[in-house]
Design a protein around this motif. Structure first.
Motif, PDB file in Angstrom:
ATOM      1  N   ARG A 131       0.830  -1.217   0.000  1.00  0.00           N
ATOM      2  CA  ARG A 131       0.000   0.000   0.000  1.00  0.00           C
ATOM      3  C   ARG A 131       0.859   1.259   0.000  1.00  0.00           C
ATOM      4  N   LEU A 132       1.751   1.340  -0.998  1.00  0.00           N
ATOM      5  CA  LEU A 132       2.624   2.504  -1.134  1.00  0.00           C
ATOM      6  C   LEU A 132       1.911   3.496  -2.053  1.00  0.00           C
ATOM      7  N   PRO A 133       1.361   4.574  -1.529  1.00  0.00           N
ATOM      8  CA  PRO A 133       0.453   5.424  -2.304  1.00  0.00           C
ATOM      9  C   PRO A 133       1.019   5.946  -3.617  1.00  0.00           C
ATOM     10  N   THR A 134       2.237   6.490  -3.592  1.00  0.00           N
ATOM     11  CA  THR A 134       2.768   7.042  -4.844  1.00  0.00           C
ATOM     12  C   THR A 134       3.060   5.940  -5.848  1.00  0.00           C
ATOM     13  N   ALA A 135       3.527   4.808  -5.368  1.00  0.00           N
ATOM     14  CA  ALA A 135       3.812   3.689  -6.268  1.00  0.00           C
ATOM     15  C   ALA A 135       2.518   3.095  -6.818  1.00  0.00           C
ATOM     16  N   MET A 136       1.453   3.054  -6.010  1.00  0.00           N
ATOM     17  CA  MET A 136       0.174   2.554  -6.505  1.00  0.00           C
ATOM     18  C   MET A 136      -0.375   3.464  -7.595  1.00  0.00           C
ATOM     19  N   ALA A 137      -0.259   4.764  -7.412  1.00  0.00           N
ATOM     20  CA  ALA A 137      -0.700   5.695  -8.455  1.00  0.00           C
ATOM     21  C   ALA A 137       0.100   5.500  -9.735  1.00  0.00           C
ATOM     22  N   ALA A 138       1.398   5.257  -9.598  1.00  0.00           N
ATOM     23  CA  ALA A 138       2.240   5.016 -10.766  1.00  0.00           C
ATOM     24  C   ALA A 138       1.868   3.705 -11.444  1.00  0.00           C
ATOM     25  N   LEU A 139       1.551   2.693 -10.648  1.00  0.00           N
ATOM     26  CA  LEU A 139       1.143   1.396 -11.206  1.00  0.00           C
ATOM     27  C   LEU A 139      -0.166   1.534 -11.985  1.00  0.00           C
ATOM     28  N   ALA A 140      -1.128   2.246 -11.414  1.00  0.00           N
ATOM     29  CA  ALA A 140      -2.405   2.462 -12.103  1.00  0.00           C
ATOM     30  C   ALA A 140      -2.197   3.207 -13.415  1.00  0.00           C
ATOM     31  N   ALA A 141      -1.254   4.125 -13.434  1.00  0.00           N
ATOM     32  CA  ALA A 141      -1.002   4.917 -14.638  1.00  0.00           C
ATOM     33  C   ALA A 141      -0.462   4.070 -15.779  1.00  0.00           C
ATOM     34  N   ARG A 142       0.050   2.862 -15.476  1.00  0.00           N
ATOM     35  CA  ARG A 142       0.567   1.982 -16.536  1.00  0.00           C
ATOM     36  C   ARG A 142      -0.544   1.215 -17.240  1.00  0.00           C
ATOM     37  N   LEU A 143      -1.758   1.255 -16.738  1.00  0.00           N
ATOM     38  CA  LEU A 143      -2.827   0.430 -17.300  1.00  0.00           C
ATOM     39  C   LEU A 143      -3.071   0.728 -18.775  1.00  0.00           C
ATOM     40  N   SER A 144      -3.258   1.983 -19.095  1.00  0.00           N
ATOM     41  CA  SER A 144      -3.541   2.350 -20.473  1.00  0.00           C
ATOM     42  C   SER A 144      -2.287   2.162 -21.318  1.00  0.00           C
ATOM     43  N   GLY A 145      -2.371   1.279 -22.303  1.00  0.00           N
ATOM     44  CA  GLY A 145      -1.217   0.989 -23.129  1.00  0.00           C
ATOM     45  C   GLY A 145      -0.233   0.031 -22.489  1.00  0.00           C
ATOM     46  N   LEU A 146      -0.690  -0.755 -21.526  1.00  0.00           N
ATOM     47  CA  LEU A 146       0.194  -1.692 -20.832  1.00  0.00           C
ATOM     48  C   LEU A 146       0.851  -2.657 -21.825  1.00  0.00           C
ATOM     49  N   ARG A 147       2.132  -2.893 -21.628  1.00  0.00           N
ATOM     50  CA  ARG A 147       2.875  -3.800 -22.501  1.00  0.00           C
ATOM     51  C   ARG A 147       2.240  -5.185 -22.533  1.00  0.00           C
ATOM     52  N   ALA A 148       2.338  -5.836 -23.679  1.00  0.00           N
ATOM     53  CA  ALA A 148       1.714  -7.154 -23.842  1.00  0.00           C
ATOM     54  C   ALA A 148       2.271  -8.161 -22.851  1.00  0.00           C
ATOM     55  N   ASP A 149       3.587  -8.126 -22.584  1.00  0.00           N
ATOM     56  CA  ASP A 149       4.172  -9.129 -21.697  1.00  0.00           C
ATOM     57  C   ASP A 149       3.853  -8.869 -20.227  1.00  0.00           C
ATOM     58  N   LEU A 150       3.272  -7.690 -19.932  1.00  0.00           N
ATOM     59  CA  LEU A 150       2.887  -7.397 -18.549  1.00  0.00           C
ATOM     60  C   LEU A 150       1.377  -7.543 -18.315  1.00  0.00           C
ATOM     61  N   ARG A 151       0.664  -7.999 -19.324  1.00  0.00           N
ATOM     62  CA  ARG A 151      -0.781  -8.228 -19.157  1.00  0.00           C
ATOM     63  C   ARG A 151      -0.993  -9.600 -18.522  1.00  0.00           C
ATOM     64  N   ILE A 152      -0.482  -9.726 -17.318  1.00  0.00           N
ATOM     65  CA  ILE A 152      -0.506 -10.978 -16.578  1.00  0.00           C
ATOM     66  C   ILE A 152      -1.147 -10.741 -15.221  1.00  0.00           C
ATOM     67  N   GLU A 153      -1.612 -11.816 -14.615  1.00  0.00           N
ATOM     68  CA  GLU A 153      -2.374 -11.740 -13.364  1.00  0.00           C
ATOM     69  C   GLU A 153      -1.729 -10.881 -12.282  1.00  0.00           C
ATOM     70  N   PRO A 154      -0.475 -11.120 -11.898  1.00  0.00           N
ATOM     71  CA  PRO A 154       0.066 -10.344 -10.771  1.00  0.00           C
ATOM     72  C   PRO A 154       0.220  -8.859 -11.049  1.00  0.00           C
ATOM     73  N   VAL A 155       0.299  -8.474 -12.306  1.00  0.00           N
ATOM     74  CA  VAL A 155       0.440  -7.058 -12.634  1.00  0.00           C
ATOM     75  C   VAL A 155      -0.918  -6.405 -12.861  1.00  0.00           C
ATOM     76  N   VAL A 156      -1.739  -6.993 -13.735  1.00  0.00           N
ATOM     77  CA  VAL A 156      -2.993  -6.341 -14.119  1.00  0.00           C
ATOM     78  C   VAL A 156      -3.949  -6.234 -12.936  1.00  0.00           C
ATOM     79  N   ARG A 157      -4.096  -7.307 -12.186  1.00  0.00           N
ATOM     80  CA  ARG A 157      -5.036  -7.237 -11.050  1.00  0.00           C
ATOM     81  C   ARG A 157      -4.592  -6.186 -10.051  1.00  0.00           C
ATOM     82  N   ARG A 158      -3.322  -6.134  -9.770  1.00  0.00           N
ATOM     83  CA  ARG A 158      -2.832  -5.129  -8.822  1.00  0.00           C
ATOM     84  C   ARG A 158      -2.991  -3.712  -9.385  1.00  0.00           C
ATOM     85  N   ALA A 159      -2.758  -3.546 -10.679  1.00  0.00           N
ATOM     86  CA  ALA A 159      -2.894  -2.217 -11.268  1.00  0.00           C
ATOM     87  C   ALA A 159      -4.347  -1.743 -11.205  1.00  0.00           C
ATOM     88  N   LEU A 160      -5.283  -2.627 -11.518  1.00  0.00           N
ATOM     89  CA  LEU A 160      -6.699  -2.252 -11.464  1.00  0.00           C
ATOM     90  C   LEU A 160      -7.120  -1.874 -10.050  1.00  0.00           C
TER      91      LEU A 160
END
Length: 298
Positions: A75-104
């Protein structure tokens, strides 16, 4: 060691977290050696530093995933905001469960209008598969009142309700793009969002549903009926598609609409179905029943 010994990696990253500063570790995000970057991001995790965000774009999937895990799980607030910002246009190799679910769910946890837009744009991207599109829609649906159970770990984590409407503009801007490509739970959820937020489904989307032979019959029938009720300029094209469909239920609706308006056209559509060896049996049965009810001259 070059990351060959997991136990040694564990010990050294714990030591780095205690002895090196966050700035010094974050600077290693540009280091050419993968093992060094992995050690740095793990040390930053042990230090609970928001600078793990510096590693979210790492070319190595494991390193970027560790950064995403650290951002959300701690629950690192600035890092969570940065993670969410990666959602739009997320790289194909990062469209995986541990990344996408956490980003959403990082976006939901931060909870601003900007983050809602990031989730909505992700849902509207053709590159997003329907499982993740459905999860994105589910996240948007609970924006004002987040569910009590955490969406990543499933633990009980109640959060207070927020001021309503933060996601409204994002839903208005993207929901029709979502509806144009959604299937299954994503389609049902997005349709519910349009009703809740009072966003009209566009005529172009409805026409697309009617024409799409892979779309659910219920959605196609709804679309044809809605275009008819709106007297939309897209309705004639939708009726043409419905009269040419392989869906027996949609074809039945189209015949029922067309027969009183243009019996000759409806009868011609029925005849095409009956004489074609490629017409499914269910479609032919609908055609025969419709022909039996017809009052058009033979």
């Amino acid at each position: 060691n070059d990351d060959a010994d997991a136990l040694l990696r564990f010990a050294l990253t714990r030591a780095l977290a205690r002895t090196a500063g966050a700035e010094e570790l974050a600077a290693l995000a540009r280091h050419p050696v993968r093992a060094v970057r992995l050690g740095a991001v793990l040390a930053l995790r042990w230090a609970a530093s928001g600078r793990v965000a510096d590693f979210l774009d790492d070319a190595d999937v494991q390193i970027a995933t560790e950064a995403a895990r650290a951002a959300y799980d701690l629950r690192l607030p600035t890092a969570m905001a940065a993670l969410a910002a990666r959602l739009s246009g997320l790289r194909a190799d990062l469209r995986i469960e541990p990344v996408v679910r956490r980003a959403l769910h990082a976006a939901l946890w931060v909870g601003g209008a900007e983050q809602a837009g990031q989730v909505a744009r992700f849902a509207a991207e053709p590159a997003t598969d329907d499982a993740w599109r459905g999860e994105a829609v589910r996240v948007l649906a609970q924006w004002d009142h987040p569910e009590d159970r955490d969406g990543v770990w499933g633990v009980w984590d109640p959060r207070p309700a927020r001021a309503p409407g933060a996601a409204h503009q994002a839903i208005i801007e993207q929901v029709n793009a979502v509806l144009a490509i959604a299937r299954g739970a994503a389609l049902a959820g997005a349709t519910q969002l349009t009703q809740r937020e009072r966003v009209p489904i566009s005529n172009d989307v409805l026409l697309g549903w009617t024409r799409d032979e892979t779309q659910y019959d219920l959605a196609r029938r709804f679309a044809l009926g809605m275009l008819r009720a709106r007297q939309a300029r897209e309705f004639p094209a939708a009726l043409d598609a419905a009269l040419s469909t392989r869906s027996d239920s949609l074809f039945g609706d189209a015949i029922a609409i067309a027969m009183p308006r243009d019996p000759g056209r409806a009868t011609a559509a029925i005849e095409r179905v009956l004489v074609s060896p490629r017409s499914p049996l269910a479609l032919k049965q609908v055609a025969v029943r419709a022909l039996g009810r017809s009052t058009a001259p033979a």
